[in-house]
Scaffold this motif. Structure first.
Motif, PDB file in Angstrom:
ATOM      1  N   ILE A   2      34.975  36.923  44.486  1.00 32.74           N
ATOM      2  CA  ILE A   2      35.767  38.011  43.815  1.00 32.74           C
ATOM      3  C   ILE A   2      34.892  39.541  43.617  1.00 32.74           C
ATOM      4  O   ILE A   2      35.902  40.196  43.019  1.00 32.74           O
ATOM      5  CB  ILE A   2      36.613  37.009  42.754  1.00 32.74           C
ATOM      6  N   GLY A   3      33.492  38.891  43.367  1.00 32.67           N
ATOM      7  CA  GLY A   3      33.221  40.762  43.315  1.00 32.67           C
ATOM      8  C   GLY A   3      32.833  40.307  41.587  1.00 32.67           C
ATOM      9  O   GLY A   3      33.577  39.804  41.091  1.00 32.67           O
ATOM     10  N   PRO A   4      32.796  41.713  41.226  1.00 29.25           N
ATOM     11  CA  PRO A   4      31.811  41.936  39.906  1.00 29.25           C
ATOM     12  C   PRO A   4      32.859  42.389  39.393  1.00 29.25           C
ATOM     13  O   PRO A   4      32.941  41.832  38.292  1.00 29.25           O
ATOM     14  CB  PRO A   4      30.824  42.908  40.389  1.00 29.25           C
ATOM     15  N   VAL A   5      33.722  42.557  39.727  1.00 30.64           N
ATOM     16  CA  VAL A   5      34.766  42.837  38.828  1.00 30.64           C
ATOM     17  C   VAL A   5      36.171  41.911  38.359  1.00 30.64           C
ATOM     18  O   VAL A   5      36.035  41.398  37.229  1.00 30.64           O
ATOM     19  CB  VAL A   5      35.941  44.785  39.405  1.00 30.64           C
ATOM     20  N   GLY A   6      36.498  41.637  39.142  1.00 30.35           N
ATOM     21  CA  GLY A   6      36.991  39.765  38.928  1.00 30.35           C
ATOM     22  C   GLY A   6      36.479  38.839  38.244  1.00 30.35           C
ATOM     23  O   GLY A   6      36.353  38.094  37.957  1.00 30.35           O
ATOM     24  N   LEU A   7      34.522  38.755  38.468  1.00 27.82           N
ATOM     25  CA  LEU A   7      33.873  37.981  37.908  1.00 27.82           C
ATOM     26  C   LEU A   7      34.267  38.484  36.482  1.00 27.82           C
ATOM     27  O   LEU A   7      34.239  37.196  35.942  1.00 27.82           O
ATOM     28  CB  LEU A   7      32.532  38.153  37.970  1.00 27.82           C
ATOM     29  N   LYS A  31      30.331  25.803  34.731  1.00 21.12           N
ATOM     30  CA  LYS A  31      31.648  25.034  36.149  1.00 21.12           C
ATOM     31  C   LYS A  31      31.250  26.739  36.419  1.00 21.12           C
ATOM     32  O   LYS A  31      32.184  27.485  35.252  1.00 21.12           O
ATOM     33  CB  LYS A  31      32.102  24.261  35.910  1.00 21.12           C
ATOM     34  N   LEU A  32      31.813  26.660  37.826  1.00 24.29           N
ATOM     35  CA  LEU A  32      32.949  27.743  37.824  1.00 24.29           C
ATOM     36  C   LEU A  32      32.056  29.222  38.367  1.00 24.29           C
ATOM     37  O   LEU A  32      31.740  29.890  39.547  1.00 24.29           O
ATOM     38  CB  LEU A  32      34.159  28.717  37.050  1.00 24.29           C
ATOM     39  N   PHE A  33      31.121  30.207  37.026  1.00 24.45           N
ATOM     40  CA  PHE A  33      30.034  30.757  36.998  1.00 24.45           C
ATOM     41  C   PHE A  33      29.621  31.004  35.835  1.00 24.45           C
ATOM     42  O   PHE A  33      29.029  29.599  34.459  1.00 24.45           O
ATOM     43  CB  PHE A  33      30.944  31.487  36.830  1.00 24.45           C
ATOM     44  N   GLY A  54      33.351  31.347  56.364  1.00 28.18           N
ATOM     45  CA  GLY A  54      34.585  31.579  56.363  1.00 28.18           C
ATOM     46  C   GLY A  54      34.760  32.956  55.552  1.00 28.18           C
ATOM     47  O   GLY A  54      35.780  33.267  55.556  1.00 28.18           O
ATOM     48  N   LEU A  55      33.576  33.106  54.391  1.00 28.23           N
ATOM     49  CA  LEU A  55      33.861  34.242  54.024  1.00 28.23           C
ATOM     50  C   LEU A  55      34.383  36.039  55.167  1.00 28.23           C
ATOM     51  O   LEU A  55      35.020  36.833  55.019  1.00 28.23           O
ATOM     52  CB  LEU A  55      33.490  34.940  52.975  1.00 28.23           C
ATOM     53  N   GLU A  66      28.188  29.973  43.207  1.00 29.81           N
ATOM     54  CA  GLU A  66      27.420  31.503  43.869  1.00 29.81           C
ATOM     55  C   GLU A  66      28.638  31.834  44.426  1.00 29.81           C
ATOM     56  O   GLU A  66      28.435  33.274  44.430  1.00 29.81           O
ATOM     57  CB  GLU A  66      25.632  30.851  44.317  1.00 29.81           C
ATOM     58  N   TRP A  67      28.927  31.097  45.546  1.00 27.63           N
ATOM     59  CA  TRP A  67      29.480  31.898  46.490  1.00 27.63           C
ATOM     60  C   TRP A  67      31.493  31.840  45.163  1.00 27.63           C
ATOM     61  O   TRP A  67      32.137  33.371  46.446  1.00 27.63           O
ATOM     62  CB  TRP A  67      30.246  30.386  47.420  1.00 27.63           C
TER      63      TRP A  67
END
Length: 455
Positions: A428-433, A453-455, A403-404, A422-423
């Motif tokens: 969203i990448g390191p900046v988004g995270l 949850k989420l991260f 999908g990605l 993990e997905w």
């Protein structure tokens, strides 16, 4: 434990506090597979905002995590308990507080069941469009937490587009009101949208103001059989490119069709590789069905069956409604993925999923909200077979990776929860995270709200 229970009892009645381990264990998880769950210390079932505030003040004082829950129909582990947590179940906060036909809004508590709200507003000629497949059980609070969708999203949109305002109890027990009751409003940051889809990790929704629409006309549907996923997806792209506005546009692959045939003897031809279902609630749905019939035939449909009335429409849509139930009967367990891709890449997603199934010797059926590009690959497996369960998990991850690669997202409506942490980081990448974690810390500095949850 004794201090926690004593503190909760200071403002909560006995019937709101469940401590029997055999009972609390039944609140440990939602419907997702492959998601670990802990043992709750206590389950609290509040009836008022003040009771929720007391729970959060107690949790903050004692540093106890809190996991909010609705009907636990989620498919990502977002409602799973953590060891020693307070499970905050909202099934008793289930009042519809207001239905206003002039403002076209409803004000509800989080435990209101989606179908109950839908029927209540329909009595006043109104319509609440978001309709997850679990709408007879799922709650509005859970819908808001995961940003859920449904069959009608192609025309009417998802939950986020109907949440005008929220009352939210924060981690420290303060009450925050966001949004508005008015049709328009752009004052400040859009805090309401921030909470929609946050899976209870930023605050506890205790009241929601929801937008309503006038009740739509009855819809007419058609079913189109195709010799390949590519041909069906060509028709889907053409339907959207021509500006048609279907109220429903659903796709089922050959694996799903065969499962439905086996269970319900619907007589769908075994040669059918993809079944497209389209419906319209426009002023002249028959005219729209005729136009879409022509599109489908031009794309290579081998058979197109338009309904003449609503009863025939329901018969045509029955196969889609049975899809998940039928796939659940293939093996003893299923994992339901939720990958959304651009409409133009749908065929690649379906064919790629079929290749993954063949590679891992698994049955994986795909049904999709085709108008949104939102696919639901269903991995069927026996959890008692360790090797098959291992292959199921690998295939699940490969589907998300596909999908990605196709420019999509790991979830269109089910949320991240535990299953896809993990997905989310990959998407969203390191900046988004980093920024999302920063938002979490601002609202919940002690990490008490649905941790893990989420991260």
């Amino acid at each position: 434990m004794d201090q926690l229970i004593a503190s909760l009892h200071e403002a909560l009645p006995d019937e709101a506090i469940l401590t029997d381990p055999d009972v609390t264990a039944t609140y440990a998880n939602d419907m997702a597979g492959f998601c670990e769950a802990g043992a709750p210390a206590v389950v609290v079932m509040p009836r008022t905002v003040e009771q929720v505030q007391h729970v959060m003040r107690t949790a903050t004082a004692l540093r106890v995590p809190v996991v909010p829950q609705g009907a636990r129909t989620g498919l990502s582990g977002a409602a799973n308990a953590t060891d020693g947590c307070i499970v905050l179940s909202f099934v008793r906060m289930d009042r519809i507080l207001e239905i206003n036909p002039v403002e076209r809004i409803a004000v509800v508590e989080p435990g209101v069941v989606n179908a109950v709200l839908s029927r209540a507003v329909a009595e006043q000629g109104l319509y609440y469009p978001p309709d997850p497949s679990s709408w007879e059980q799922c709650t509005i609070g859970g819908n808001i937490g995961t940003g859920s969708g449904g069959l009608c999203c192609v025309k009417y949109g998802v939950t986020a587009e109907y949440v005008l305002g929220l009352d939210v109890v924060l981690a420290d027990g303060r009450l925050l009101s966001t949004g508005r009751r008015t049709a328009k409003g752009v004052a400040g940051y859009d805090m309401t949208r921030l909470f929609v889809g946050s899976e209870g990790s930023l605050g506890i929704v205790v009241k929601a103001t929801l937008a309503l629409k006038p009740a739509p006309r009855e819809q007419l549907a058609l079913a189109a059989e195709f010799p390949s996923a590519a041909a069906a997806c060509e028709a889907i792209c053409e339907i959207m490119a021509r500006g048609h506005a279907p109220s429903l546009l659903e796709l089922m692959d050959r694996t799903t069709l065969r499962a439905v045939n086996t269970m319900a003897n619907m007589g769908l031809p075994e040669s059918t590789e993809a079944l497209l279902l389209a419906a319209f609630d426009t002023p002249d749905p028959a005219e729209d069905l005729a136009a879409v019939t022509a599109v489908c035939k031009a794309a290579g449909a081998t058979e197109v069956v338009p309904a003449e009335d609503t009863a025939e429409s329901e018969l045509l849509l029955q196969a889609r409604r049975l899809a998940l139930v039928a796939l659940e009967k293939v093996r003893s367990a299923t994992m339901i993925d939720d990958v959304c891709v651009p409409r133009s890449r749908l065929a690649e997603m379906i064919d790629g999923t079929a290749a993954i199934a063949e590679r891992h010797d698994l049955t994986i059926g795909v049904c999709a909200h085709a108008g949104d590009g939102n696919t639901h690959p269903v991995v069927c497996f026996d959890p008692g077979d360790a090797d098959e369960a291992r292959r199921a998990r690998i295939s699940f991850d490969e589907i998300m990776a596909l999908g990605l690669e196709l420019g999509g997202t790991i979830t269109g409506e089910h949320g991240v929860g535990i299953l896809k942490k993990e997905w989310l980081a990959r998407e969203i990448g390191p900046v988004g995270l980093e920024l999302q974690r920063g938002i979490k810390k601002t609202f919940d500095p002690l990490d008490l709200l649905n941790p893990g949850k989420l991260f």
